[in-house]
Design an enzyme around this catalytic site. Structure first.
Site, PDB file in Angstrom:
ATOM      1  N   LYS A 109      -5.690   5.278  -3.354  1.00 27.91           N
ATOM      2  CA  LYS A 109      -6.394   3.940  -3.857  1.00 27.91           C
ATOM      3  C   LYS A 109      -7.757   3.928  -2.687  1.00 27.91           C
ATOM      4  O   LYS A 109      -8.694   3.657  -3.447  1.00 27.91           O
ATOM      5  CB  LYS A 109      -5.690   2.718  -3.434  1.00 27.91           C
TER       6      LYS A 109
ATOM      7  N   ASP B 179      -4.450  -7.363  -7.988  1.00 32.37           N
ATOM      8  CA  ASP B 179      -3.282  -6.915  -8.583  1.00 32.37           C
ATOM      9  C   ASP B 179      -2.525  -7.736  -9.633  1.00 32.37           C
ATOM     10  O   ASP B 179      -1.875  -7.329 -10.343  1.00 32.37           O
ATOM     11  CB  ASP B 179      -2.377  -6.671  -7.240  1.00 32.37           C
TER      12      ASP B 179
ATOM     13  N   GLN C 161       0.062  -3.845  -0.195  1.00 33.17           N
ATOM     14  CA  GLN C 161       0.941  -2.956  -0.872  1.00 33.17           C
ATOM     15  C   GLN C 161       2.369  -3.414  -0.744  1.00 33.17           C
ATOM     16  O   GLN C 161       2.847  -3.649   0.457  1.00 33.17           O
ATOM     17  CB  GLN C 161       0.829  -1.569  -0.183  1.00 33.17           C
TER      18      GLN C 161
END
Length: 280
Positions: free
Chosen positions: A53, A120, A97
Site C-alpha cells: 500500500k 476502507d 490493517q
C-alpha cells in the site's frame, strides 16, 4: 472455448494511471492527498500488505505514512492515535490493517475512524449509506470486483448474480453493489443446502469464502463471469483461489486468475478512495 481472462493487474494499472492524473490535478489546486496506515503487531501477511500500500501511494504521488505499533499496544493507545489522525489536516484517509490482536475490539477501532476518512469503507455509517444507496466510500475489494465487470463491458442489470460468502468485508457489500446495479442477487454460505445448484444459476459468480478450490467447473453455467476473491495458501508456495481455475476456465466466459485478479484491484481502489476523500 476457454474463458477470457479478466486481468486484474492490467486493469489496476489503468486505474492507478487515472488516479495519478487526478493527484496531479489536486496538487495543482494546492491539495496533497494523504493516507495513514496503522499496523499493530508483526503479522507477516499484514506487513506485506502494508508495504504494498505504501509503495502504491508513492507511485501515484499520494503522501503516505505508516504507523507501526507493537502487538502489546493497548486499545486506548490505538484509539488515541486514530483521534490524532482524525484531526490531522494532511491526512485524508485512515486505514487500520486487519486483523488486530485479540485484546483489541476491532469494531470499536473502526467506529472511531472519522466517516470522511474511512477509505476502507468499513464503518457502520458507511455500510449503512451503501445499503440505502447514499454517497459513501465503497469497500475496496467489492469495488474492485465491480470495476473488473465494468472494464470488461459486463453490465449486471437483469443478470442473476450469485455471491458465495457473506463476510462484512466482501460478501455483503458486493451483494449490495450488484443490487444497486439491478442484478438479481443470491448470497450463499456454509448453510446453503445445494451450493452447486445455486452456482449453476449464476450469470455472474463471485466467490469470497476462503476455501481452496471449493467451486469447480461442473458448478458453473456455460459462459458465466467468474470473479474469484479467494486467496488461499496450499502447501509451502502455491496460492489458489476459491475456484478451481483449470476446470472453471473451460466453462466460464470470463474468469479472474489467482493471483493477479482481484488482489491488485483492492489497492487501486484504496488509492481511488483516498483521492476522493481529498477532493471532498
Amino acid at each position: 472455448m476457454p474463458a477470457q481472462i479478466l486481468d486484474g493487474k492490467k486493469i489496476a494499472a489503468e486505474v492507478r494511471a487515472e488516479v495519478k492524473e487526478e493527484v496531479s490535478r489536486l496538487k495543482a489546486e494546492g491539495i496533497n492527498p494523504g493516507l495513514a496506515v496503522v499496523l499493530v503487531g508483526e503479522d507477516p501477511a499484514s506487513q506485506v500488505y502494508v508495504r504494498n500500500k505504501h509503495r502504491a501511494c508513492e507511485e501515484v504521488g499520494i503522501y503516505s505514512e505508516v504507523h507501526r505499533l507493537p502487538a502489546a499496544t493497548s486499545q486506548a493507545e490505538l484509539l488515541k492515535l486514530i483521534d490524532q489522525l482524525n484531526k490531522d489536516p494532511k491526512i485524508h484517509g485512515i486505514l487500520v490493517q486487519l486483523p488486530l490482536p485479540d485484546h483489541i475490539d476491532e469494531k470499536k477501532v473502526i467506529d472511531a475512524i472519522a466517516l470522511e476518512k474511512d477509505v476502507d469503507g468499513f464503518s457502520p455509517a458507511n455500510v449503512g449509506n451503501l445499503v440505502i444507496g447514499d454517497k459513501c466510500f465503497y469497500p475496496c475489494t467489492p469495488h474492485g470486483c465491480m470495476v473488473l465487470l465494468e472494464k470488461a463491458g459486463i453490465d449486471p442489470k437483469g443478470k442473476k448474480a450469485v455471491v458465495v460468502g457473506r463476510s462484512n468485508i466482501v460478501g455483503k457489500p458486493v451483494a449490495m453493489m450488484l443490487l444497486a446495479r439491478h442484478a438479481t442477487v443470491t448470497i450463499c454460505h456454509s448453510r446453503t443446502r445445494d451450493l452447486a445448484a445455486e452456482c449453476r444459476q449464476a450469470d455472474i459468480l463471485i466467490a469470497a469464502v476462503g476455501k481452496p478450490e471449493l467451486i469447480t467447473g461442473d458448478m458453473i453455467k456455460e459462459g458465466a463471469v467468474v470473479i474469484d476473491v479467494g486467496i488461499n495458501r496450499v502447501g509451502e508456495k502455491k496460492l489458489v483461489g476459491d475456484v478451481h481455475f483449470e476446470s472453471a476456465a473451460q466453462k466460464a466466459g470470463w474468469i479472474t486468475p489467482v493471483p493477479g485478479g482481484v488482489g491488485p484491484m483492492t489497492i487501486a481502489m484504496l488509492l481511488k478512495n483516498t483521492v476522493e476523500a481529498a477532493r471532498r
